[in-house]
Design a protein around this motif. Structure first.
Motif, short mmCIF file in Angstrom:
data_model
loop_
_atom_site.label_atom_id
_atom_site.label_comp_id
_atom_site.label_asym_id
_atom_site.label_seq_id
_atom_site.Cartn_x
_atom_site.Cartn_y
_atom_site.Cartn_z
N ALA A 219 11.58 -67.03 -69.52
CA ALA A 219 12.12 -67.92 -70.55
C ALA A 219 13.66 -67.00 -70.76
CB ALA A 219 11.47 -67.42 -71.78
N VAL A 220 13.96 -66.13 -70.15
CA VAL A 220 15.23 -65.35 -70.49
C VAL A 220 16.29 -65.94 -69.30
CG1 VAL A 220 16.43 -63.08 -70.26
CG2 VAL A 220 14.17 -63.28 -70.90
N HIS A 221 17.51 -66.31 -69.80
CA HIS A 221 18.41 -67.01 -68.99
C HIS A 221 19.51 -66.03 -68.85
CE1 HIS A 221 16.14 -70.63 -69.38
NE2 HIS A 221 16.39 -70.50 -70.70
N GLY A 222 19.99 -65.72 -67.72
CA GLY A 222 21.06 -65.06 -67.38
C GLY A 222 20.63 -63.48 -67.63
N ASP A 223 21.77 -62.56 -67.99
CA ASP A 223 21.68 -61.25 -67.91
C ASP A 223 21.50 -60.69 -69.61
OD1 ASP A 223 24.32 -61.69 -68.88
OD2 ASP A 223 25.30 -60.16 -67.43
N VAL A 224 21.08 -61.35 -70.25
CA VAL A 224 21.16 -61.32 -71.95
C VAL A 224 20.37 -59.98 -72.33
CG1 VAL A 224 21.53 -63.47 -72.39
CG2 VAL A 224 19.03 -62.74 -72.51
N LEU A 225 19.50 -59.49 -71.42
CA LEU A 225 18.58 -58.23 -71.78
C LEU A 225 19.19 -57.19 -71.02
CD1 LEU A 225 15.03 -59.88 -71.24
CD2 LEU A 225 16.59 -59.65 -73.24
N THR A 226 20.40 -57.23 -70.52
CA THR A 226 21.15 -56.08 -70.10
C THR A 226 22.35 -55.46 -70.96
OG1 THR A 226 22.52 -57.35 -68.94
CG2 THR A 226 20.56 -56.69 -67.89
N ALA A 227 22.61 -54.26 -70.86
CA ALA A 227 23.58 -53.42 -71.72
C ALA A 227 24.95 -54.13 -71.60
CB ALA A 227 23.84 -52.26 -71.54
N LYS A 228 25.70 -54.24 -72.73
CA LYS A 228 27.20 -54.84 -72.67
C LYS A 228 28.08 -53.66 -73.08
CE LYS A 228 25.65 -58.92 -71.72
NZ LYS A 228 24.10 -58.51 -71.50
N TYR A 229 29.38 -54.13 -73.03
CA TYR A 229 30.49 -53.01 -73.37
C TYR A 229 29.91 -52.11 -74.62
CZ TYR A 229 34.88 -50.80 -74.53
OH TYR A 229 35.81 -49.96 -74.44
N GLY A 230 30.22 -50.89 -74.63
CA GLY A 230 29.87 -50.14 -75.90
C GLY A 230 28.48 -49.49 -75.93
N ALA A 231 27.73 -49.92 -74.98
CA ALA A 231 26.35 -49.40 -75.20
C ALA A 231 26.12 -48.16 -74.63
CB ALA A 231 25.27 -50.22 -74.10
N ARG A 232 25.31 -47.13 -75.03
CA ARG A 232 24.96 -45.88 -74.62
C ARG A 232 24.29 -46.02 -73.37
NH1 ARG A 232 22.47 -41.17 -78.22
NH2 ARG A 232 24.38 -41.76 -79.43
N ILE A 233 24.48 -45.45 -72.20
CA ILE A 233 23.70 -45.30 -71.09
C ILE A 233 23.04 -44.14 -70.87
CG2 ILE A 233 24.00 -45.43 -68.43
CD1 ILE A 233 24.75 -48.00 -70.01
N ALA A 234 21.53 -44.42 -70.84
CA ALA A 234 20.83 -43.32 -70.82
C ALA A 234 20.81 -42.39 -69.40
CB ALA A 234 19.35 -43.79 -70.91
N PRO A 235 20.27 -41.28 -69.20
CA PRO A 235 20.56 -40.39 -67.91
C PRO A 235 19.66 -40.72 -66.84
CG PRO A 235 19.84 -38.83 -69.55
CD PRO A 235 20.07 -40.22 -70.30
N THR A 236 18.50 -41.11 -67.28
CA THR A 236 17.17 -41.45 -66.38
C THR A 236 17.44 -42.61 -65.49
OG1 THR A 236 15.88 -39.89 -67.93
CG2 THR A 236 14.78 -41.11 -66.19
N HIS A 237 17.60 -42.36 -64.23
CA HIS A 237 17.24 -43.48 -63.23
C HIS A 237 15.91 -43.81 -63.04
CE1 HIS A 237 21.55 -43.39 -61.96
NE2 HIS A 237 21.57 -42.18 -62.04
N TYR A 238 15.45 -45.01 -62.65
CA TYR A 238 14.18 -45.47 -62.56
C TYR A 238 13.59 -44.69 -61.28
CZ TYR A 238 10.14 -48.55 -62.27
OH TYR A 238 9.01 -49.22 -62.04
N THR A 239 14.30 -44.79 -60.15
CA THR A 239 13.91 -44.26 -58.78
C THR A 239 13.30 -42.78 -59.25
OG1 THR A 239 16.04 -43.73 -58.17
CG2 THR A 239 14.93 -45.78 -57.48
N ASP A 240 14.08 -42.01 -59.92
CA ASP A 240 13.70 -40.68 -60.50
C ASP A 240 12.40 -40.52 -61.33
OD1 ASP A 240 15.84 -39.78 -58.69
OD2 ASP A 240 17.24 -39.64 -60.68
N TRP A 241 12.49 -41.45 -62.22
CA TRP A 241 11.31 -41.80 -62.91
C TRP A 241 10.05 -41.93 -62.34
CZ3 TRP A 241 7.96 -45.44 -64.29
CH2 TRP A 241 7.16 -45.21 -65.63
N LEU A 242 9.93 -42.84 -61.17
CA LEU A 242 8.91 -43.08 -60.58
C LEU A 242 8.27 -41.85 -59.68
CD1 LEU A 242 9.88 -46.48 -58.92
CD2 LEU A 242 7.94 -46.07 -60.31
#
Length: 243
Positions: A219-242
């Motif tokens: 039901a999600v269209h486009g990239d609306v669930l991703t961060a936009k300008y001004g967001a805080r970016i967390a340090p943990t990469h998914y591949t490292d978390w796995l």
């Protein structure tokens, strides 16, 4: 400072309590298991008594059309109690892009929760996070059988729960934002690619089939669930978390 962490025994809440107490604050976890019922109001006034900050991390027990009623009732009860207690800051955790997916009942409910807080009597902060890394397995299970997982190409930017808890802790311990802080993981993946990466890392031999009609995220269209300008970016990469 004293913090009342409602939903303080859950995945994020328990870490927020631990973080705040480690920083020298007094953080008390509250939930149904401690006698606090945000729907009936039982125990809410006692839980918030003397709290400088209320952190509401409760969640609807369902993701369907019953979820708006949960958030309306729980927020009304908690905000009224926060006003009576004299709390000066009210924090909630929401979802990046929730207001841009009206097709999903749960996302509409989270948007309603935000709107109730904004219109309420207590200075506030909203932390919006992208999808938790810890929930990727659940997402895969929605459209899986013994051999195949069907997933759409919806772009997601998964974030580790520990990074979410750290950000909620920082915001709660600071002055009210009077607005929203978005938080996301450092990497963006189409959901079908994220599924393949996850299954490979776990040694799961099932295959992923790209199906843009499969599951909730269809039901999600486009990239609306991703961060936009001004967001805080967390340090943990998914591949490292796995790992």
């Amino acid at each position: 400072m004293k913090f009342a962490v409602i939903g303080g025994t859950g995945l994020i809440g328990s870490q927020v309590v631990q973080n705040l107490n480690a920083a020298g604050h007094e953080a008390v976890p509250h939930s149904l298991s401690t006698g606090v019922d945000v729907l009936t109001g039982q125990g809410v006034d006692a839980a918030l008594a003397g709290a400088d900050v209320v952190v509401n991390l409760t969640n609807s027990p369902t993701f369907d059309d019953a979820s708006p009623a949960f958030f309306r009732t729980s927020m009304d009860n908690l905000l009224a109690a926060a006003r009576r207690s004299g709390a000066g800051h009210f924090v909630i955790l929401s979802i990046v892009g929730a207001d841009r997916v009206p097709e999903l009942d749960y996302y509409r409910a989270k948007t309603l929760q935000e709107d109730i807080l904004k219109a309420g009597p207590v200075p506030y902060s909203i932390v919006r996070a992208t999808q938790f890394m810890e929930f990727v397995d659940d997402v895969l299970s929605w459209t899986a059988d013994d051999d195949t997982v069907r997933l759409p190409r919806t772009p997601l930017q998964p974030v580790a729960a520990a990074d979410v808890a750290a950000t909620v802790t920082d915001v709660a311990a600071g002055p009210p934002l009077g607005g929203t802080l978005d938080l996301a993981g450092p990497d963006t993946y189409p959901l079908d690619e994220l599924g393949r990466l996850t299954l490979t890392a776990k040694g799961d031999r099932r295959s992923v089939t790209t199906d843009d009609t499969a599951g909730m995220f269809a039901a999600v269209h486009g990239d609306v669930l991703t961060a936009k300008y001004g967001a805080r970016i967390a340090p943990t990469h998914y591949t490292d978390w796995l790992k």
